[in-house]
Design an enzyme around this catalytic site. Structure first.
Site, PDB file in Angstrom:
ATOM      1  N   GLN A 170      94.976  85.462  13.943  1.00 15.55           N
ATOM      2  CA  GLN A 170      93.795  84.712  13.493  1.00 15.55           C
ATOM      3  C   GLN A 170      93.279  83.749  14.564  1.00 15.55           C
ATOM      4  OE1 GLN A 170      94.615  83.076   9.577  1.00 15.55           O
ATOM      5  NE2 GLN A 170      95.148  85.082   8.756  1.00 15.55           N
ATOM      6  N   ARG A 172      88.115  84.574   4.062  1.00 16.42           N
ATOM      7  CA  ARG A 172      89.011  85.728   4.091  1.00 16.42           C
ATOM      8  C   ARG A 172      88.243  87.022   4.396  1.00 16.42           C
ATOM      9  NH1 ARG A 172      92.877  87.799  -0.841  1.00 16.42           N
ATOM     10  NH2 ARG A 172      90.850  88.504  -1.575  1.00 16.42           N
ATOM     11  N   TYR A 198     101.717  90.189   8.614  1.00 12.51           N
ATOM     12  CA  TYR A 198     101.329  91.164   7.580  1.00 12.51           C
ATOM     13  C   TYR A 198     100.413  92.272   8.077  1.00 12.51           C
ATOM     14  CZ  TYR A 198      97.176  88.116   6.931  1.00 12.51           C
ATOM     15  OH  TYR A 198      96.049  87.359   7.110  1.00 12.51           O
ATOM     16  N   ARG A 217     100.243  86.907  -5.986  1.00 13.91           N
ATOM     17  CA  ARG A 217      99.093  87.807  -6.173  1.00 13.91           C
ATOM     18  C   ARG A 217      99.436  89.217  -5.693  1.00 13.91           C
ATOM     19  NH1 ARG A 217      95.527  86.188  -2.278  1.00 13.91           N
ATOM     20  NH2 ARG A 217      96.583  84.293  -1.645  1.00 13.91           N
ATOM     21  N   HIS A 259     103.487  82.494   0.333  1.00 23.04           N
ATOM     22  CA  HIS A 259     102.296  81.659   0.087  1.00 23.04           C
ATOM     23  C   HIS A 259     102.254  81.347  -1.405  1.00 23.04           C
ATOM     24  CE1 HIS A 259      99.985  83.946   3.491  1.00 23.04           C
ATOM     25  NE2 HIS A 259     100.229  82.736   3.937  1.00 23.04           N
ATOM     26  N   GLU A 262      97.958  77.818  -3.132  1.00 24.93           N
ATOM     27  CA  GLU A 262      97.078  77.277  -2.092  1.00 24.93           C
ATOM     28  C   GLU A 262      95.712  76.938  -2.678  1.00 24.93           C
ATOM     29  OE1 GLU A 262      96.484  79.905   1.227  1.00 24.93           O
ATOM     30  OE2 GLU A 262      95.320  78.441   2.364  1.00 24.93           O
ATOM     31  N   HIS A 274     102.242  76.087   1.659  1.00 20.52           N
ATOM     32  CA  HIS A 274     101.134  75.365   1.028  1.00 20.52           C
ATOM     33  C   HIS A 274     101.633  74.594  -0.202  1.00 20.52           C
ATOM     34  CE1 HIS A 274      98.611  77.387   3.846  1.00 20.52           C
ATOM     35  NE2 HIS A 274      98.812  78.579   3.305  1.00 20.52           N
ATOM     36  N   ASP A 315      99.355  77.971  10.821  1.00 18.27           N
ATOM     37  CA  ASP A 315      98.708  78.906   9.900  1.00 18.27           C
ATOM     38  C   ASP A 315      97.593  79.732  10.548  1.00 18.27           C
ATOM     39  OD1 ASP A 315      97.959  80.266   7.632  1.00 18.27           O
ATOM     40  OD2 ASP A 315      97.496  78.513   6.431  1.00 18.27           O
TER      41      ASP A 315
HETATM   42 ZN    ZN Z   1      99.255  81.754   5.702  1.00 15.16          ZN
END
Ligand code: ZN
Length: 447
Positions: free
Chosen positions: A59, A81, A120, A209, A231, A234, A268, A319
């Protein structure tokens, strides 16, 4: 190789005139109250390197590129996202190596000496596993080897788009696995880490999730030891969806249905009630706070003061890597609490200053979360040492940390595993890593 410091923060507190004898990758001996010897490398202030307990290295490529309001409607975590998913669609393993090496270079320059990579992005652009299933993880491991940062690799199990086992979306195709596929992936990760100094392998169920209760149990059976990161809580919509699915809030659900213990890091945990904070503390788990990213994404503020009052543990992570700065993560954590409580020095505890309390927690909590305890400048520990740039203004003790975190401190040198990887504030391979990164980014942005 022997380092000498005017002052150093050791596990027992500040010491003056400190000689640290490096023995390969480790600290062989420490003497205090002694003069420098001829041939010693002389410096000002020594701190332990900090763990960055939560990173998505790729990221880094979208840092600063998601700050214009996007289209109609609300710009929030979920619209951010979508931008991230568009980037994900284009990345090759070579891109991931290039971007991760840039991020890890910046982490070392900023005082982080170990990264917890919550990894991931597993499959090819069509969502098919690579012939070598852990090809992407191997790119992350190569970035760690190139830069010298210690790696705790947290391969992520991701299977669903929402609570209750919802089918994953097309945009998530590069992340998703079934349990058999994940077992192969994790074996490949272990191979990728072989020979990497200080590497640790953990496991990361992505979130409640993305993982069903049955899958969560199966994952823990697959990984009976090592760090477990998830996670959790959050976003408010995530809490609401969890309540609709189970009748419980996400942290409450985890505490009641999973064997949360000191192997766990709850990343988080932003939206928690007092009983959930008490439950986290009783479990021994670490809360993984990412103040810069949580501010950037508009997540909310975690009740850090309540966690410390209850005797809890936290560490910090970069993060999204929109900015990489250990001192700034700690500063923003405290400032969030000041704005919330309308007081100063909210997180200072015992007889320690705010900066010292933040630093001690981030070091111990981060090391626990990344399977690298005990941490600190101690005989036998990995030689992961940060030398602050001298400011010549004569402060000492905890004020040195307060200056670094809240005012204008800089980092002069960093040793990781006994090797000097940052000198004069710059990573020793910065020029080559940055040039390759610029070529990668130019190509990604033009696509
Ligand atoms: Zn993260």
């Amino acid at each position: 190789m022997t380092l000498w410091f005017e002052t150093a923060l050791l596990p027992g507190g500040w010491a003056r005139d400190v000689r640290i004898v490096l023995s390969g990758a480790r600290i062989g001996a420490i003497e205090t109250g002694v003069a420098a010897q001829p041939g010693d490398s002389r410096h000002g202030v020594a701190l332990s390197g900090l763990p960055d307990l939560h990173s998505h290295a790729f990221q880094r490529a979208m840092a600063g590129l998601a700050e214009a309001p996007g289209g109609a409607g609300r710009d929030d975590f979920w619209s951010w996202r979508e931008t991230m998913y568009r980037l994900v669609g284009r990345l090759t393993p070579e891109d991931v190596l290039s971007v991760a090496a840039m991020a890890y270079c910046e982490m070392l320059e900023a005082g982080f000496t170990r990264v917890g990579e919550f990894h991931y992005l597993h499959h090819d652009a069509d969502g098919q596993p690579y012939a070598e299933p852990a090809r992407m993880a191997a790119a992350v491991a190569s970035a760690s080897a190139e830069t010298g940062i210690a790696l705790t690799l947290l391969p992520v199990f991701y299977a669903h788009a929402g609570f209750g086992g919802a089918a994953p979306s097309e945009a998530q195709r590069r992340f998703v696995s079934d349990l058999d596929g994940f077992a192969r992936l994790r074996e490949g990760c272990a191979t990728a880490l072989a020979g990497l100094d200080g590497a640790v392998l953990g496991t990361a169920p992505h979130s409640l999730r993305a993982v069903t209760p049955g899958e969560l149990s199966a994952l823990l059976a697959l990984a009976p030891d090592g760090p477990v990161h998830i996670h959790v809580a959050e976003q408010v919509p995530e809490v609401e969806a969890c309540l609709a699915w189970s009748g419980a809030r996400p942290v409450r659900w985890l505490l009641d249905h999973a064997p949360v213990c000191d192997r766990w890091c709850l990343v988080h945990a932003t939206h928690v009630e007092p009983d959930e904070v008490a439950g986290i503390v009783a479990s021994g788990a670490v809360v993984g706070l990412c103040p810069i990213t949580e501010a950037n994404l508009g997540d909310g503020l975690f009740p850090a003061a309540a966690l410390l009052d209850a005797g809890g543990k936290f560490g910090v992570g970069s993060d999204s890597n929109v900015r990489i700065d250990a001192a700034e993560e700690l500063r923003l954590l405290e400032y969030g609490q000041r704005l919330l409580h309308r007081k100063r020095t909210v997180l200072a505890r015992d007889d320690r200053s705010t900066g010292r309390t933040l630093f001690d927690h981030a070091l111990a909590g981060g090391a626990q979360a990344l399977g690298a305890s005990p941490a600190g400048i101690a005989i036998g520990a990995s030689a992961d040492i940060v030398a602050l740039a001298a400011d010549g203004e004569g402060v000492s003790g905890d004020a040195l940390l307060d200056r670094w975190i809240f005012a204008r401190g800089g980092i002069e040198s960093v040793w990781r595993g006994g090797r000097e990887v940052v000198r004069g504030g710059r990573h020793v391979s910065r020029d080559a890593i940055a040039a390759r990164y610029r070529r990668t980014l130019a190509r990604l942005v033009s696509q």
